[in-house]
Motif scaffolding. Structure first.
Motif, PDB file in Angstrom:
ATOM      1  N   THR A   1     -17.404  28.994 -22.758  1.00  0.00           N
ATOM      2  CA  THR A   1     -16.026  28.663 -22.037  1.00  0.00           C
ATOM      3  C   THR A   1     -15.289  27.460 -22.839  1.00  0.00           C
ATOM      4  O   THR A   1     -15.765  26.489 -22.918  1.00  0.00           O
ATOM      5  CB  THR A   1     -16.759  28.078 -20.706  1.00  0.00           C
TER       6      THR A   1
ATOM      7  N   SER B   1     -11.966  25.140 -22.954  1.00  0.00           N
ATOM      8  CA  SER B   1     -10.904  24.617 -22.147  1.00  0.00           C
ATOM      9  C   SER B   1      -9.693  24.710 -22.623  1.00  0.00           C
ATOM     10  O   SER B   1      -9.741  24.676 -23.944  1.00  0.00           O
ATOM     11  CB  SER B   1     -11.446  23.271 -21.382  1.00  0.00           C
TER      12      SER B   1
ATOM     13  N   GLY C   1      -7.782  27.912 -24.386  1.00  0.00           N
ATOM     14  CA  GLY C   1      -9.220  28.571 -24.235  1.00  0.00           C
ATOM     15  C   GLY C   1      -9.340  29.807 -23.596  1.00  0.00           C
ATOM     16  O   GLY C   1      -8.280  30.685 -23.470  1.00  0.00           O
TER      17      GLY C   1
ATOM     18  N   THR D   1     -19.887  25.178 -23.493  1.00  0.00           N
ATOM     19  CA  THR D   1     -18.664  24.751 -23.011  1.00  0.00           C
ATOM     20  C   THR D   1     -18.011  23.632 -23.635  1.00  0.00           C
ATOM     21  O   THR D   1     -18.261  22.452 -23.842  1.00  0.00           O
ATOM     22  CB  THR D   1     -18.676  24.437 -21.426  1.00  0.00           C
TER      23      THR D   1
ATOM     24  N   ASP E   1     -13.577  22.274 -25.553  1.00  0.00           N
ATOM     25  CA  ASP E   1     -12.185  22.474 -25.689  1.00  0.00           C
ATOM     26  C   ASP E   1     -12.048  23.733 -26.690  1.00  0.00           C
ATOM     27  O   ASP E   1     -12.591  23.629 -27.663  1.00  0.00           O
ATOM     28  CB  ASP E   1     -11.558  21.145 -26.121  1.00  0.00           C
TER      29      ASP E   1
END
Length: 251
Positions: A206, A208, A212, A225, A227
């Motif tokens: 994931t 961001s 992303g 997870t 950036d």
């Protein structure tokens, strides 16, 4: 695999025509940053050890000149190969050092102008490459790196390189880089697919930020997870990491 994630095997490769559209937009964004540099910005240190902003842009100019002119490409690669043979340095490191050195004497105004001239020339030469030329094998002479094609070098690596350096420059001068899903997100998605092919493991990822997205391969793998831009900085070696994030990608 989480239902909202893009399966990495469905990410389309960055083909020649799309790569040229992305690269053209990227140089527009990079040159916009260059045009807004203040006098004090050129000497700010970047995340590339030993390079300030001016040195980094000297490298970018050298790469554009290499792309635009086959004779210049041969000259740079040959000179770098000689240095590598004599010193044990990587050919790529010797070549980028040559690019920085040869442009160090330019004033900031001269360098800015030269970049504006060189960018369209480099892009035009890349755009004009034939399918046969792009299929030609290319040895990057990088440890652990498999053989490339000229197409991978010109369409993929030479598109990522100015992008990651735009991020470097923006970080150095304390400016947020312009990021959009359609442009930066496409570059990052291509990096994700390349990274996944290299390690071949299951994962959920994931990312961001505007660049992303959510990606996955199989189920039950490492769950990451972070950036989107930071993901690329890690894979480029600008930050240390472990696990699947230790898999390096060339930018």
């Amino acid at each position: 695999m989480i239902s909202s994630a893009v399966a990495v095997e469905t990410i389309a490769p960055l083909g020649h025509d799309e790569a040229m559209m992305v690269a053209t937009a990227e140089y527009d964004r990079l040159l916009a940053v260059v045009d807004e540099l203040h006098d004090e910005d050129w000497s700010r240190s970047t995340d590339c050890v030993g390079w300030d902003v001016k040195a980094m842009l000297g490298h970018i100019l050298g790469m554009l000149e290499l792309q635009a002119d086959p004779q210049e490409r041969t000259r740079q690669i040959g000179a770098a190969a000689e240095v590598a043979a004599q010193t044990g340095a990587l050919r790529l490191d010797a070549m980028t050092a040559l690019q920085v050195s040869e442009h160090a004497g330019l004033t900031t105004d001269q360098l800015r102008e030269a970049l504006h001239v060189a960018a369209p020339r480099g892009l035009a030469a890349r755009r004009a490459t034939t399918e046969a030329m792009r299929a030609t094998p290319y040895d990057p002479q990088l440890p652990g790196e498999p053989g490339w094609t000229v197409g991978y070098l010109f369409d993929v690596v030479h598109t990522r390189d100015p992008w990651i350096h735009r991020v470097d420059i923006c970080r150095a001068i304390g400016r947020e880089p312009e990021l959009t899903a359609d442009h930066d997100g496409r570059i990052v998605a291509d990096v994700v697919a390349d990274w996944a092919r290299r390690h071949g493991q299951r994962f959920t990822l994931t990312l961001s930020g505007p660049a992303g997205g959510a990606y996955a391969a199989g189920t039950g793998g490492e769950d990451l997870t972070l950036d989107g831009v930071e993901f690329c900085r890690i894979l480029s070696g600008r930050e240390e990491s472990s696990g699947l994030l230790a898999t390096r990608i060339v930018f």
